[in-house]
Every structure is written in structure tokens, then in C-alpha cells.
Scaffold this motif. Structure first.
Motif, PDB file in Angstrom:
ATOM      1  N   PHE A   1      34.264  51.925  49.934  1.00 14.30           N
ATOM      2  CA  PHE A   1      35.134  53.250  49.768  1.00 14.30           C
ATOM      3  C   PHE A   1      34.376  54.322  49.018  1.00 14.30           C
ATOM      4  O   PHE A   1      33.247  54.097  48.292  1.00 14.30           O
ATOM      5  CB  PHE A   1      36.524  53.159  48.955  1.00 14.30           C
ATOM      6  CG  PHE A   1      36.396  52.017  47.960  1.00 14.30           C
ATOM      7  CD1 PHE A   1      35.817  52.056  46.758  1.00 14.30           C
ATOM      8  CD2 PHE A   1      36.963  50.602  48.071  1.00 14.30           C
ATOM      9  CE1 PHE A   1      35.410  51.208  45.722  1.00 14.30           C
ATOM     10  CE2 PHE A   1      37.014  49.808  47.119  1.00 14.30           C
ATOM     11  CZ  PHE A   1      36.097  49.893  45.922  1.00 14.30           C
TER      12      PHE A   1
ATOM     13  N   THR B   1      36.066  58.774  45.124  1.00 19.02           N
ATOM     14  CA  THR B   1      37.524  59.256  45.008  1.00 19.02           C
ATOM     15  C   THR B   1      38.648  57.903  45.451  1.00 19.02           C
ATOM     16  O   THR B   1      39.529  57.913  44.918  1.00 19.02           O
ATOM     17  CB  THR B   1      38.030  60.381  45.810  1.00 19.02           C
ATOM     18  OG1 THR B   1      37.052  61.507  45.499  1.00 19.02           O
ATOM     19  CG2 THR B   1      39.300  60.679  45.760  1.00 19.02           C
ATOM     20  N   GLU B   2      38.184  57.406  46.460  1.00 18.58           N
ATOM     21  CA  GLU B   2      39.233  56.208  47.032  1.00 18.58           C
ATOM     22  C   GLU B   2      38.764  55.265  45.967  1.00 18.58           C
ATOM     23  O   GLU B   2      40.063  54.558  45.761  1.00 18.58           O
ATOM     24  CB  GLU B   2      38.439  55.679  48.143  1.00 18.58           C
ATOM     25  CG  GLU B   2      38.802  56.669  49.406  1.00 18.58           C
ATOM     26  CD  GLU B   2      37.996  56.639  50.809  1.00 18.58           C
ATOM     27  OE1 GLU B   2      38.462  56.911  51.675  1.00 18.58           O
ATOM     28  OE2 GLU B   2      37.258  55.607  50.692  1.00 18.58           O
TER      29      GLU B   2
ATOM     30  N   THR C   1      41.615  55.613  43.482  1.00 16.69           N
ATOM     31  CA  THR C   1      42.897  55.320  43.852  1.00 16.69           C
ATOM     32  C   THR C   1      42.951  53.847  43.794  1.00 16.69           C
ATOM     33  O   THR C   1      44.231  53.177  43.292  1.00 16.69           O
ATOM     34  CB  THR C   1      43.086  55.649  45.470  1.00 16.69           C
ATOM     35  OG1 THR C   1      42.825  57.172  45.394  1.00 16.69           O
ATOM     36  CG2 THR C   1      44.449  55.396  45.787  1.00 16.69           C
TER      37      THR C   1
END
Length: 425
Positions: A234, A237-238, A241
Motif C-alpha cells: 500500500f 496514505t493507504e 488508513t
């Protein structure tokens, strides 16, 4: 326009106007007085500055840090640190620094690190006979590690502003973060021997293994983040999350300390802090656009180039500028405004942008410990009202000196920042 912008901004800073307001208002004044372009461009540039997918990592990492803090992770990290170094002279001080290093790998925020660890450790140190000003100043200094060891919100800001790899910046911050933590612990040990601060805990293998078992879920988070980014699973930013979801899962189902009320408070606190940071970034982007339009970066680069003929002198001058700026400006705003100004010089001198990212963020981090802005000083002061700001500043001086020494190590020994980046390239 550039002169009006800089003079008006300096005036607003002196008048103690909130930074976001000062950045936006000075930009508006510059455009309104010169009437070169329509005023709506300020709003347009602010929107454009925030219209970035990578910037989502900032509020998401803040949420993850708050969830971990309220989910009981900070207390477990302190227990682990206590079982590692609690028996040494100045044991509680060393525990405070080590716990901040652990929590830095979760929060990405210096003030959050100060509050999460300091709320527990400052009363404990005072109860054990430590001087009050020392305990508070130590937390202010140790909290600076929160933005060096990944995940780091300023590294996200720098990566976006300078078009540098956020994943590589995260990796570059690991060794400098550990060096900063180790040097602060060394200062604590020297002061503890001088003042007679003794260790308070006799750690055992059983206690260490037990505390490690309890805290392992928190320690896994930075490994998941960095492993996922470098493994191509990922994006940064992912990863933020994933950190949020992981924090919720651990707090609710593993530690079972994250209640509905605590979860709502975590999101609320992260939302308020994120809004402040994002507004600063938006207005700083607008100012940065005006500076670029007026060719301020080119003019500054030309002026510095006339003095600095080689990278050694150039980096020395930049460090001096950044150290002064850190005393006066919020670190994310400084990164957005000053980063592009220095970029032509860095390219000309072939200075690695990842290496410079560490230099810049460490400089701005030191600014958290220096008045008049000194965010960490104020946050740490809030932990113990009977200690004055003047006492905290005086007690933090030894820590400030060693952090500046660390800064110059990172500046002139780029291998400290780039070793892991090259190793995993």
C-alpha cells in the motif's frame, strides 16, 4: 508584492496573530495592495494545496495515534520501557525517553507524544524525587522524537512539497530517531548521576517478557506500516488508513480499553488538531505560490550561492536559517514555504532530497523546544502548572544542546539517514 508579503507577515507574527491567520492575511494584503491578480486566487490556491491524496495521511495518522493513546498502548509501552532500563541511574528518565521512542512509532506527532507519555511519567518522576523542572523539560525534549521516527506527519508534508518519496523519508528517519533518543538518554544518565536520581525498578526476565507480550500489538504497527509501504502492498496514505483500522481493532478487541466514548473523543481530538494543521498548510501553500510568482526562491538561491561555494558551507547556512525559523514558525508551514526556496540550491549542489528532508525536519523539531514558539515547551508545561515557562526553558538547555549536536551529525554524515534507504532500495 514580495516585500509587502514578507513585511506584513513579520508584523503579524510579532503581534502574535495565529499563524494560519497571519499567513492568509499577509497573502491577501500583498495581492490587494499591488492589485496584480484577483483576490479569489488565494482561496483557489488554498483549495489546490489541500486537494492532495497524500495529505490524507496527516489526519489519518493523527486518528491512529489518538486511538492507540486512549486504547491503553502508552501505559503498556511505559511498562516495557521500565522493564528494560528502569534499574539504571535515572531509570525513570530513561524510561520516559524510551517510551517516547516507542510511542513516536505510533503517533507521528510531537505534542501527542508529550501528552501521552508525560501524563504518566511526570507525576511518577516527581514522586521518585526528580526535580519538577527537569521532569517537565525532559518530556518536552523527548517528545521531539515523535516527528522523526516514522510515521511522521512533517515527513508527509515535506514529501508532498518537494516531490520526494514519503516511504523513503520514513525509512530515513529511523536511525536519526534512535540516535536522538540515545543521546537524550545519555544526557539523562549524566544528570541523574550528578543529582543522585536512582533506578526505581529491578527488572526481571519474566517481567520483561510479560510486558513485551502486552505491548507487542502496539510495537507491530510501525512494522506493518513500513513493511507494507516498502513491500508495495500500500501507499503511505493507504498505510495511514490501515493504521486507523489496526488501532481500532487492537483497542476494542485486543486490549478492550477503547470504549465508544473514548473512540468518539479520539476522533474529535484528532479532527480539531488536523483542522489546525490543514488550515496552516492551506494558507502556507497560498503564500508559497506568491513567493514563487515573485521569484523569491531564485533570488534567495542567488544570494546564498554567492556566499556558499560548496555543500559544507551551504548546509551550515541553511541550518542556521532553519534553526532561527523553527523558533518562530510552525514546522509544517516552514517546510512548505522554505523547502521550495532551497530546492534550486540543493539541485545545484547535488544534495540528496531525502537526506535534506531529515535535516529540515530535525531543524524544525528543535524549534519545538525553543521559545518563543516552542510548542513542546507549552504542552509539557501544561502537565504541571507549578513549573514556570522560564524554569522549563532553563532545564531544557542541556537537551537542546545535544539535539543540535545530533543535527550536525545528520547534516555531515548523510549515511546515517540514507543507510536504510539504500539497503532496501
Amino acid at each position: 508584492m514580495g516585500n509587502i508579503l514578507l513585511v506584513s507577515f513579520a508584523t503579524l507574527v510579532i503581534l502574535n496573530v495565529p499563524l494560519a491567520v497571519g499567513l492568509g492575511l499577509s497573502s491577501l494584503l500583498a495581492l490587494a495592495i499591488t492589485q496584480k491578480v484577483p483576490l479569489f486566487l488565494i482561496a483557489q490556491r488554498m483549495f489546490t494545496g489541500l486537494d492532495s491524496f497524500p495529505l490524507l495521511a496527516i489526519p489519518l495518522f493523527m486518528i491512529a495515534g489518538r486511538l492507540m493513546e486512549r486504547g491503553g498502548i502508552s501505559r503498556r509501552l511505559i511498562n516495557l520501557a521500565t522493564n528494560m532500563v528502569g534499574s539504571v541511574a535515572g531509570g525513570l528518565a530513561l524510561v520516559s525517553v524510551l517510551a517516547c521512542m516507542f510511542f513516536a512509532a505510533i503517533s507521528g506527532s510531537a505534542p501527542a507524544t508529550v501528552v501521552a507519555i508525560g501524563a504518566i511519567m511526570v507525576p511518577a518522576m516527581i514522586k521518585a524525587g526528580y526535580d519538577k523542572d527537569f521532569a517537565v523539560a525532559l518530556m518536552a525534549a523527548a517528545g521531539t522524537i515523535g516527528v522523526i521516527i516514522p510515521p511522521s506527519i512533517p515527513f508527509v508534508t515535506y514529501g508532498i512539497s518537494m516531490n520526494a518519496s514519503i516511504g523513503q523519508l520514513f525509512m530515513a528517519g529511523v536511525i536519526p530517531g534512535f540516535i536522538m533518543g540515545g543521546s537524550l538518554m545519555a544526557v539523562c544518565y549524566v544528570i541523574a548521576k550528578k543529582r543522585g536520581y536512582k533506578g526505581t525498578v529491578r527488572p526481571t526476565l519474566k517481567g520483561f517478557l510479560s510486558s513485551l507480550k502486552e505491548s507487542i500489538w502496539g510495537l507491530l504497527m510501525p512494522l506493518i506500516i513500513l513493511g507494507g509501504i516498502y513491500g508495495g502492498v500500500f501507499t503511505p496514505t493507504e498505510a495511514a488508513t490501515v493504521a486507523c483500522v489496526y488501532s481500532l481493532f487492537v483497542g476494542i478487541f485486543i486490549y478492550k480499553e477503547l470504549t465508544y466514548e473514548e473512540t468518539i473523543k479520539s476522533f474529535s481530538e484528532a479532527g480539531v488538531t488536523s483542522a489546525m494543521v490543514m488550515l496552516i498548510i492551506a494558507t502556507a501553500t497560498a503564500m508559497g505560490w506568491i513567493l514563487t510568482t515573485e521569484q523569491i526562491p531564485v533570488k534567495v538561491a542567488t544570494a546564498i550561492s554567492s556566499v556558499a561555494k560548496d555543500p559544507v558551507i551551504l548546509l551550515l547556512l541553511i541550518n542556521i536559517i532553519l534553526l532561527i525559523t523553527g523558533c518562530l514558525m510552525e514546522l509544517n508551514a516552514a517546510i512548505i514555504i522554505l523547502g521550495p526556496i532551497f530546492l534550486p540550491l540543493l539541485m545545484k549542489m547535488n544534495i540528496d532530497l531525502i537526506h535534506f528532508g531529515v535535516i529540515m525536519v530535525v531543524n524544525m523539531t528543535i524549534g519545538l523546544l525553543t521559545p518563543p514558539l516552542g510548542v513542546n515547551l507549552f504542552v509539557a508545561g501544561g502537565l504541571l502548572k507549578e513549573v514556570t515557562f522560564k524554569q522549563i526553558v532553563k532545564a531544557s538547555f542541556p537537551f537542546l544542546v545535544i539535539l543540535i549536536v545530533d543535527l550536525f551529525l545528520f547534516t555531515y554524515l548523510p549515511g546515517l539517514s540514507l543507510f536504510l534507504v539504500k539497503l532496501f532500495a
